[in-house]
Scaffold this active site. Structure first.
Site, PDB file in Angstrom:
ATOM      1  N   GLY C  29      27.967  32.032  38.061  1.00 14.01           N
ATOM      2  CA  GLY C  29      28.075  33.892  39.396  1.00 14.01           C
ATOM      3  C   GLY C  29      27.215  34.543  40.338  1.00 14.01           C
ATOM      4  CG  ASN C  30      27.032  34.037  44.085  1.00 13.75           C
ATOM      5  OD1 ASN C  30      27.524  34.617  44.240  1.00 13.75           O
ATOM      6  ND2 ASN C  30      26.737  32.654  43.739  1.00 13.75           N
ATOM      7  CB  SER C  46      20.265  29.293  43.597  1.00 11.78           C
ATOM      8  OG  SER C  46      21.079  27.723  43.172  1.00 11.78           O
ATOM      9  N   GLY C  47      20.999  29.190  40.563  1.00 17.45           N
ATOM     10  CA  GLY C  47      20.000  29.072  39.117  1.00 17.45           C
ATOM     11  C   GLY C  47      19.091  29.490  38.096  1.00 17.45           C
ATOM     12  CB  SER C  75      23.702  32.760  45.458  1.00 23.12           C
ATOM     13  OG  SER C  75      24.983  31.558  45.260  1.00 23.12           O
ATOM     14  CG  ASP C  77      28.391  30.093  45.510  1.00 19.79           C
ATOM     15  OD1 ASP C  77      29.199  28.869  45.293  1.00 19.79           O
ATOM     16  OD2 ASP C  77      28.139  30.055  43.992  1.00 19.79           O
ATOM     17  CG  HIS C  96      31.751  32.893  42.875  1.00 19.34           C
ATOM     18  ND1 HIS C  96      33.187  32.617  43.088  1.00 19.34           N
ATOM     19  CD2 HIS C  96      30.716  31.587  43.082  1.00 19.34           C
ATOM     20  CE1 HIS C  96      32.533  31.043  42.809  1.00 19.34           C
ATOM     21  NE2 HIS C  96      31.693  30.283  42.238  1.00 19.34           N
ATOM     22  CG  HIS C  98      32.560  30.246  37.680  1.00 24.24           C
ATOM     23  ND1 HIS C  98      33.285  28.293  37.631  1.00 24.24           N
ATOM     24  CD2 HIS C  98      32.162  30.494  39.027  1.00 24.24           C
ATOM     25  CE1 HIS C  98      32.979  27.629  38.790  1.00 24.24           C
ATOM     26  NE2 HIS C  98      32.383  28.989  39.353  1.00 24.24           N
ATOM     27  CG  ASP C 121      46.966  52.008  39.280  1.00 18.28           C
ATOM     28  OD1 ASP C 121      47.979  52.594  40.039  1.00 18.28           O
ATOM     29  OD2 ASP C 121      46.512  52.186  37.900  1.00 18.28           O
ATOM     30  CG  HIS C 172      34.821  27.001  43.669  1.00 19.81           C
ATOM     31  ND1 HIS C 172      34.606  26.708  43.718  1.00 19.81           N
ATOM     32  CD2 HIS C 172      34.077  27.861  42.208  1.00 19.81           C
ATOM     33  CE1 HIS C 172      33.277  27.333  43.778  1.00 19.81           C
ATOM     34  NE2 HIS C 172      32.896  27.789  43.264  1.00 19.81           N
ATOM     35  CE1 TYR C 230      43.626  57.188  38.299  1.00 18.23           C
ATOM     36  CE2 TYR C 230      41.322  56.438  39.409  1.00 18.23           C
ATOM     37  CZ  TYR C 230      42.062  56.599  38.416  1.00 18.23           C
ATOM     38  OH  TYR C 230      41.662  56.144  37.151  1.00 18.23           O
TER      39      TYR C 230
END
Lengths: 234, 234, 234, 234
Positions: C29-30, C46-47, C75, C77, C96, C98, C121, C172, C230
């Site tokens: 994720g990122n 990244s990583g 990243s 991505d 992003h 997973h 909502d 993905h 709201y």
């Protein structure tokens, strides 16, 4: 000072493990621990939230379910515990929970099939689901009769309480036991995990087979047989 | 002082990650780490709860499974680890758990199909489920034979242990490995997550397709290929 | 000192929310946050594991994906984020993950149907699942093409990125966005919860109907319409 | 100083229990507590995250939904709460959540069948799922009409709000109530657990039967009957 201070402390600790292990919500569930020489057990008081418990709150009861010491009313399931202690001379602890997956199997009225070594490390049989109790038993002394329902279910299947330390009561929830309260708590957590795994395995493969007998025997014996080599041998 | 102090510390830390990552209950599971030059590995002692472990408790064993140093009995799965170290010269760590979803797939006796990029980021093949072992293997030296069952399952499928660093042993549970114990622990957590995702995907769409080959290749290569660009390149 | 200190701090905080909300494992994720005036965004390197991140590690990139400042590689991505910022002028953040249930739907290659007010909502449409990318797109500039796959999927369905702030990329995982990185993180958590609820609803009732249009309209408008009531109106 | 300080404190604490019990995400959900003598209730302000709440933020509203005191706008669901307080003279608290499993059943538009004693310890009937509201009700005063939908669903089924303290609103989510806000919160957590167990039981055994009447009666009466013996009798 109470003669039962050490016993109360032990059962207090066993009860406090239940929320830690995620096995109970609010006041659900109860653990007891026996002093077999004196033929008594200590048990959680009824309907008290775990975070309000103290060791002194534990109630001392004899194997007929009669309260000997304690300011609070004991767990409403006390007579079920008493029946098990009275009939099974080698157990030192009993635990009752409504843990999620084990209770789901009890509601489904299905034995939990032995499908893997996680299960076989702890018992060699399917985890029995006793039939829901008869109307007569329910309308009689319900909690005492729950104890007999458990005794009878094991007997009907030819199972030993020393090898099969857990059961589901159909439409209700699980009970576990063991040589100590600590072991009974351990069994409740193992049961919940095995119940979850079996539920998932059958979702992945509805035709997943039962564990083969050689593996059942091997895993049981490496932990519990005469030549057991799991653990530190104490 | 032990010659293996650093190795013991490393494998202690790897073991302690298992409960942190939610992969083990009570004494389930074990991690080991090898010193390949000296042809030894350190492993968790058998049946000890994680919160009672200390680095000094780790047991030093050679690649034939013989204990070289340690006051406690090593994990009952030690010989499985030994077989993998002996045959796979580029691995530095092995982990065994009974994590919930991976074990559910093992009990279901199904390979975990490659269905998405989460899986392809880590391996390019379905996660193999080795067949349950034969009665001969179970009744022989069971843990050593478990190692051979793993070796054979990879070989039968033409898989490299350097690319496929995880397997399910049918009716039992997962094993993972890697260049280090830390990587093997990482692989155990990834396997559990991939196992859960695949289980859910098939519930949502029983006909969900396998990941297409171009995506498998792309995701694997961006992390592990010659021109990998994931991570910091160290 | 960096000219982008505040932007880096903001995106650091957004990234750190991802493990807190249970949306990422290890380095998965990122999150990114844009400074639209300067046409740049900050993104996670990244990583790198979340617990090793610091605000200074964030990488500054322009809307063509070119690194402007940072000691680490951004990243993998990053180009997907860049395409979204370049084409959607009113977004300030992209995330992003997973996350388990959203990724399970992506692997199942199914839109998440709008089944209840929790969903309505936040958006009035099914949560789209873009088709897995073509081989040409995968073998080309994969991450950039992922951005175009997202743009095209919204366009093909006639959806506005300002109303539908989340998508699944088939095989993905999910991407979400919003006016700020904080809102994009919020959307990732909502998506995961809605994905779980929809999965469970269809297990309980495979024929569960789509939410009726009047309820979709009502719930959306009370939160987002001209007369929204709201929240505190800020 | 506010005349309602104690009431605000009580409802603040009830609201803060919702994230602790895992029943709400972000700003979802709301709890209220009534002072029946003064015919007012305190409720959470709309759209404020739980970790930013303080007791002073609680809004005081009368049983017609008119704000009497408070700097913030009350929950958008305030009128639903008002209708319930106005019509049910013995309730002191109302809670609305979008908890995962209960909402999944609401989206599935199914009553939760009474399948076990966990359920029967709390109510003797299936947990009703009110039909999704009519277009007229949705397009009218939606939140007030939600209250009437709940009242009508109980009435249509001949249920008493004093015995059945929880309901699902179809396509929407659960509402619970009780003599106090604390009891209403308790009911929301019990509902979520019972919803999960029922979902799992039907996965394990799609033909799992309803709980037998004698057990429903027994479990209800041991907790709530004239001769109740669960708890400490206070």
């Amino acid at each position: 000072m109470s003669d039962f201070k050490a016993l109360k402390q032990k059962v207090y600790e066993a009860n406090m493990r239940l929320p830690e292990l995620g096995l109970v919500l609010f006041t659900f569930g109860n653990a007891s621990a026996a002093d077999r020489k004196r033929e008594v057990f200590a048990i959680k008081p009824s309907g008290v939230p775990y975070d309000e418990l103290s060791p002194e709150d534990m109630v001392i009861v004899d194997f007929d379910g009669k309260v000997l010491e304690g300011e609070m009313r004991p767990s409403s399931d006390t007579e079920t515990h008493a029946v098990l202690y009275k009939h099974w001379e080698h157990i030192g602890g009993v635990v009752h929970t409504h843990s999620t997956y084990a209770t789901a199997w009890a509601q489904a009225q299905k034995d939990i099939p032995i499908m893997g070594t996680t299960h076989a490390d702890h018992l060699t049989t399917d985890i029995p689901c006793a039939a829901p109790m008869s109307d007569d038993m329910i309308q009689g002394d319900y909690e005492e009769q729950t104890g007999y329902q458990i005794l009878n279910a094991l007997e009907d299947r030819g199972l030993s309480y020393e090898e099969t330390e857990m059961i589901l009561v159909g439409s209700h929830a699980p009970f576990t036991w063991g040589k100590s309260a600590e072991k009974a708590v351990y069994n409740s957590a193992v049961l919940e995990e095995v119940a979850k795994m079996a539920c998932l395995s059958l979702q992945i493969n509805p035709g997943a087979p039962r564990l083969k007998d050689t593996l059942i025997k091997k895993h049981w014996e490496r932990k519990h047989g005469d030549d057991a080599y799991y653990g530190q041998g104490n």
